[in-house]
Design an enzyme around this catalytic site. Structure first.
Site, mmCIF file in Angstrom:
data_model
loop_
_atom_site.group_PDB
_atom_site.id
_atom_site.type_symbol
_atom_site.label_atom_id
_atom_site.label_comp_id
_atom_site.label_asym_id
_atom_site.label_seq_id
_atom_site.Cartn_x
_atom_site.Cartn_y
_atom_site.Cartn_z
ATOM 1 N N ASP A 1 -1.035 -7.503 -5.703
ATOM 2 C CA ASP A 1 -0.515 -6.450 -5.045
ATOM 3 C C ASP A 1 0.105 -5.538 -5.975
ATOM 4 O OD1 ASP A 1 0.528 -4.697 -3.107
ATOM 5 O OD2 ASP A 1 1.727 -6.324 -1.866
ATOM 6 N N GLU B 1 6.619 -1.084 4.717
ATOM 7 C CA GLU B 1 7.259 -2.139 3.846
ATOM 8 C C GLU B 1 8.854 -1.895 3.853
ATOM 9 O OE1 GLU B 1 5.048 -2.112 -0.047
ATOM 10 O OE2 GLU B 1 3.451 -1.002 1.071
HETATM 11 C C1 BGC Z 1 2.420 1.366 -1.602
HETATM 12 C C2 BGC Z 1 1.617 2.393 -1.788
HETATM 13 C C3 BGC Z 1 2.444 3.571 -1.846
HETATM 14 C C4 BGC Z 1 3.361 3.322 -3.041
HETATM 15 C C5 BGC Z 1 4.500 4.453 -3.076
HETATM 16 C C6 BGC Z 1 3.239 0.927 -2.560
HETATM 17 O O1 BGC Z 1 4.331 0.011 -2.311
HETATM 18 O O2 BGC Z 1 1.765 0.013 -0.922
HETATM 19 O O3 BGC Z 1 0.320 2.354 -1.014
HETATM 20 O O4 BGC Z 1 1.682 4.730 -2.152
HETATM 21 O O5 BGC Z 1 4.221 2.126 -2.632
HETATM 22 O O6 BGC Z 1 5.496 4.109 -3.939
HETATM 23 C C1 BGC Z 2 1.415 -3.451 -0.196
HETATM 24 C C2 BGC Z 2 -0.008 -3.922 0.137
HETATM 25 C C3 BGC Z 2 -0.888 -2.857 -0.047
HETATM 26 C C4 BGC Z 2 -0.631 -2.337 -1.399
HETATM 27 C C5 BGC Z 2 -1.576 -1.127 -1.641
HETATM 28 C C6 BGC Z 2 1.546 -2.810 -1.348
HETATM 29 O O1 BGC Z 2 2.796 -2.104 -1.773
HETATM 30 O O2 BGC Z 2 2.582 -4.701 -0.416
HETATM 31 O O3 BGC Z 2 -0.113 -4.457 1.462
HETATM 32 O O4 BGC Z 2 -2.408 -3.387 0.023
HETATM 33 O O5 BGC Z 2 0.359 -2.096 -1.437
HETATM 34 O O6 BGC Z 2 -1.322 -0.091 -0.950
#
Ligand code: BGC
Ligand code: BGC
Length: 828
Positions: free
Chosen positions: A328, A529
């Site tokens: 991840d 998230e």
């Molecule tokens: C997300 C990304 C996002 C990034 C921004 C990650 O947790 O999965 O897709 O662009 O955080 O900080």
């Molecule tokens: C998330 C994932 C996601 C990745 C890419 C992470 O922050 O936990 O679910 O696939 O970002 O965007």
């Protein structure tokens, strides 16, 4: 063979303790399973995977591996976000993959038209296959979060988020959604989706609750395999044929058990981990999922990304997973001893590909290469990881597919929002609606009526779609960004007009002519998230205007239908009381018309569609019922899992209690609340300052500090073990204080944190002004991170210091989203 090599990796990690875990001794092994993070693979099921090893592919892997340099191999282990790497970089660095994180897009434009995605992929791909040294060409693959449709692409069909799909209880529909999503993703050339999420969420305060089908492992198990089949095609049938993309089951393992805290710690026995949290892997792996994403979260204190016994012992060896584990987002950097740029421990534990975001990917490459050369990463482990990645690429047809734009589905942009995909989505919306109340059979509404449509969510496709919709957080979008979408209002308007009636939209619910009925659409606004973590299940604790609107309409004697948009069940007893009918619509996505299909009757008054959905999560009776699952002792929900009224079978709902729990509730992100610091922490003072207690909402729920002046004084919260605020600090979260000033400061006052070293920002400015009024102050966590605090090991999350005089009362200290309005790194 890979099993032998993986066993070696486990042995290495256990011997060196690199995963931060200790092997339990002798016969105590199983007994200690509840508190240790060492899994016992023989307790886990062996799966009968539908996909068998293909000797021809294995031979091709051997041939490729024998010709790859160690630099080539290490390159395959790395995936970099497109925000941090240019196509040109891939001419020199032969990396395995690129991704677009939720906020990354071509030309830094999240609204970039679909052709731009394809064009950009061509550029990366061209660079990745360009080489003249005779070494094998291994094309780069692109991963994206197509979690409810190809949701980063403007014009895509956005399906209901998983929580709504769970309510539909329709596994065959799930397969169709997977296939439609894959086809729309493939239209942009992209060949890999980080879906499905198979979390089995146990605490609905978690901000990712909506990404999970259900709190019930049986529902997750029934769906995961179908979704994988839809995305990748069926083994023995259309598996990985054009129009399908690689799927990734996530997040392995126990992501839904962290007590409502994103990336937290799932403290359960190995049996619960297996029987509850692994449900989706049982069917998803059997269906042939080619990749698995280890979770950010921990199991009994050990980060999953570094847990060899689970990644290698259970997933790969016992369950037989022979695809690859994709990390991840910089999650490897959270493994003890690791940084984002250096983490052999994760690879040795069984991670096969790092997901990296940030400017310093070349450091990650250089460090990993050094560790591969000096044996920190054993050659056998390196080869095993590369073998897995090559296997997936070969099975996916990556080597034959050619330039992205030359692939059969590429450029078929008419697939984005295609009528048959929208029809599937609309069916999913209809099936996902759960009718919680329909007193007096207010629903369905007659189409010849005069219907008022009100509420902030009525005409907002972004709100009805939730997080992961064009943007990561799902914020900053307007209806114009969903050219193929329909708002809930627009669907109602069309249905009512077709039936000869009249619908009127006013967000605030005002009307000129008294309507026959009102539909009020309201609910949570988008989040993704950790920004969605909430302290309680109360809907909108700080803003009761939706409730006021419902009440106002009801007081006028108008029948009121509430359509509630949310990423989780919430405590809405007051809102339910204020409405005659209440529909839980979850996050339906772009096909808002599906709501009118069920709510607005045919001209003859008969429903066009009956309600079909039943809750896949238990609905709380009280705002503090966070962990509310059927098998829990004392299970006492407002509506149990499986509840849902229909037109065929209705019921009268009595008035619900609106009483709040006495003594309030505990905020899982609080450092100090209701007069107490959380377990594992203590309050401390130093220098000339006196601490007493005062009342704000309850007896002695606040602290009073009298800084006497004439010397440096500090008050602080000290943690017995450092706490990890890394994730919170790279998001938009802040350190939030509820305070009032009883005596104005006579010298500078600072707010600080300590982890490794202390750092502080001035807050004197915020303490000036009116005395005695409760106020709130938010300082973004990144201010402390930027000043050098080691956010992974914060030992003092809150320090207030001054050498002057100051009277300060504090009622709460917590880590949370700042309230709307400007925030800064301090004020003098
Ligand atoms: C997300 C990304 C996002 C990034 C921004 C990650 O947790 O999965 O897709 O662009 O955080 O900080
Ligand atoms: C998330 C994932 C996601 C990745 C890419 C992470 O922050 O936990 O679910 O696939 O970002 O965007």
């Amino acid at each position: 063979m890979s099993n032998g090599l993986a066993a070696l990796a486990v042995a290495t990690v256990l011997a060196t303790g690199a995963a931060g875990q200790q092997a339990p001794k002798g016969s105590d092994a199983r007994a200690s399973a509840a508190s240790s993070a060492l899994a016992h693979p023989d307790l886990w099921p062996k799966l009968q995977l539908r996909r068998q090893r293909d000797p021809k592919i294995e031979a091709r892997i051997d041939a490729l591996l024998s010709r790859m340099s160690i630099e080539d191999k290490v390159g395959q282990l790395i995936q970099v976000d497109i925000a941090s790497i240019t196509p040109k970089d891939l001419e020199t660095y032969k990396l395995g993959s690129i991704l677009n994180g939720g906020n990354s897009a071509p030309n830094n434009d999240e609204f970039a038209p679909a052709p731009e995605w394809l064009k950009l992929f061509d550029a990366y791909w061209d660079a990745s296959v360009k080489r003249s040294d005779g070494r094998p060409v291994v094309p780069v693959i692109w991963g994206t979060d197509a979690v409810h449709g190809a949701n980063n692409i403007v014009g895509a069909t956005l399906f209901p988020h998983n929580i709504g799909l769970g309510a539909a209880r329709d596994p065959e529909l799930i397969r169709k959604i997977g296939a439609a999503t894959a086809a729309e993703t493939a239209a942009t050339g992209i060949d890999w989706s980080f879906a499905p999420t198979v979390a089995v969420v146990q605490d609905d305060r978690w901000g990712r609750t909506y990404e999970s089908y259900s709190e019930d492992p049986a529902i997750v198990e029934a769906y995961a395999g179908k979704m994988v089949e839809g995305i990748q095609g069926t083994v023995g049938g259309d598996f990985m044929r054009p129009g399908h993309v690689i799927s990734s089951i996530k997040h392995f393992l126990g992501d839904g058990g962290t007590g409502g805290r994103d990336q937290g710690d799932t403290r359960v026995s190995e049996e619960v981990l297996r029987d509850v949290h692994a449900a989706g892997y049982r069917s998803g792996l059997v269906a042939g999922a080619l990749t698995v994403m280890p979770s950010f979260s921990s199991w009994n204190g050990t980060k999953m990304t570094g847990n060899a016994s689970l990644l290698t012992g259970v997933l790969k060896q016992r369950m037989g997973f022979d695809g690859f584990a994709i990390g991840d987002w910089n999650a490897h950097g959270q493994v003890p001893g690791c940084t984002n740029e250096d983490c052999a421990a994760a690879i040795n534990a069984g991670l096969d590909m790092f997901m990296y975001s940030g400017a310093k990917w070349k450091e990650l490459y250089a460090n990993t290469l050094r560790e591969a050369r000096d044996g920190t990463i054993p050659a056998a482990r390196l080869d095993d990881a590369v073998r897995r990645i090559l296997r997936v690429k070969l099975l996916a047809g990556t080597f034959e597919a050619g330039r992205p734009s030359s692939r059969p589905y590429s450029g078929r942009f008419e697939l984005l929002g295609a009528p048959d995909h929208r029809a599937i989505a609309r069916q999913a919306v209809r099936e996902s609606l759960v009718l919680l109340k329909n007193n007096g059979s207010v629903l369905p509404l007659k189409p010849g009526a005069n219907i008022l449509v009100a509420g902030r969510g009525a005409d907002d496709i972004g709100q009805q779609s939730g997080g992961w919709s064009i943007t990561w957080q799902g914020t900053g979008v307007t209806n114009a960004n969903f050219p193929n979408g329909q708002s809930i209002w627009s669907g109602i308007d069309a249905a009512v007009r077709a039936g000869g009636g009249k619908a009127t939209l006013t967000a605030d619910g005002r009307y000129a002519t008294r309507p026959d009925a009102a539909i009020v659409v309201f609910g949570e606004t988008p989040y993704a998230e950790f920004t969605g973590d909430r302290p309680t299940l109360e809907y909108s604790p700080e803003d009761k205007s939706d409730l006021a609107l419902l009440k106002r309409l009801k007081a006028a004697g108008i029948p009121v239908v509430a359509v509630f948009l949310s990423g989780r069940p919430l405590w809405v007893n007051a809102e339910i009381n204020a409405a005659d009918a209440f529909v839980a619509a979850f996050l339906p996505g772009t096909e808002g018309g599906g709501i009118a299909d069920v709510l607005i009757a045919r001209p003859d008054g008969k429903p066009r569609y009956d309600f079909h959905g039943t809750l896949s999560y238990s609905w709380p009776k009280r705002l503090d019922q966070y962990v509310l699952n059927r098998r829990d002792p004392g299970y006492d929900p407002l509506f149990p899992i499986g509840y849902g009224l229909t037109y065929a079978k209705g019921a009268q709902l009595p008035v619900l209690s609106e009483t709040r729990p006495a003594g309030g509730v505990v905020d899982q992100n609080a450092l100090f609340v209701r007069g107490r610091v959380v377990a594992g922490a203590r309050l401390a003072t130093a220098g000339p300052v006196r601490q007493t207690r005062v009342d704000r909402n309850a007896q002695e729920d606040s602290l009073r500090f009298a800084f006497a002046g004439g010397g440096d004084a500090r008050v602080m919260i000290e943690e017995s073990r450092g706490i990890d605020l890394t994730r919170e600090s790279n998001g938009q979260l802040s350190l939030l204080l509820d305070y009032r000033v009883t005596q104005a400061p006579t010298a500078e006052v600072t707010l600080g944190m300590e982890g490794g070293k202390p750092a502080s920002v001035p807050i004197t400015g915020a303490l000036r002004g009116e005395l005695g009024a409760w106020r709130q102050l938010a300082v973004p966590l990144h201010c402390f991170a930027d000043a050098g605090v080691a956010m992974g090991q914060v030992t003092r999350p809150w320090i207030v210091a001054t050498s002057g005089r100051l009277g300060l009362d504090i009622s709460s200290v917590r880590v949370a989203s700042a309230p709307p309005g400007p925030v800064s790194c301090g004020t003098r």
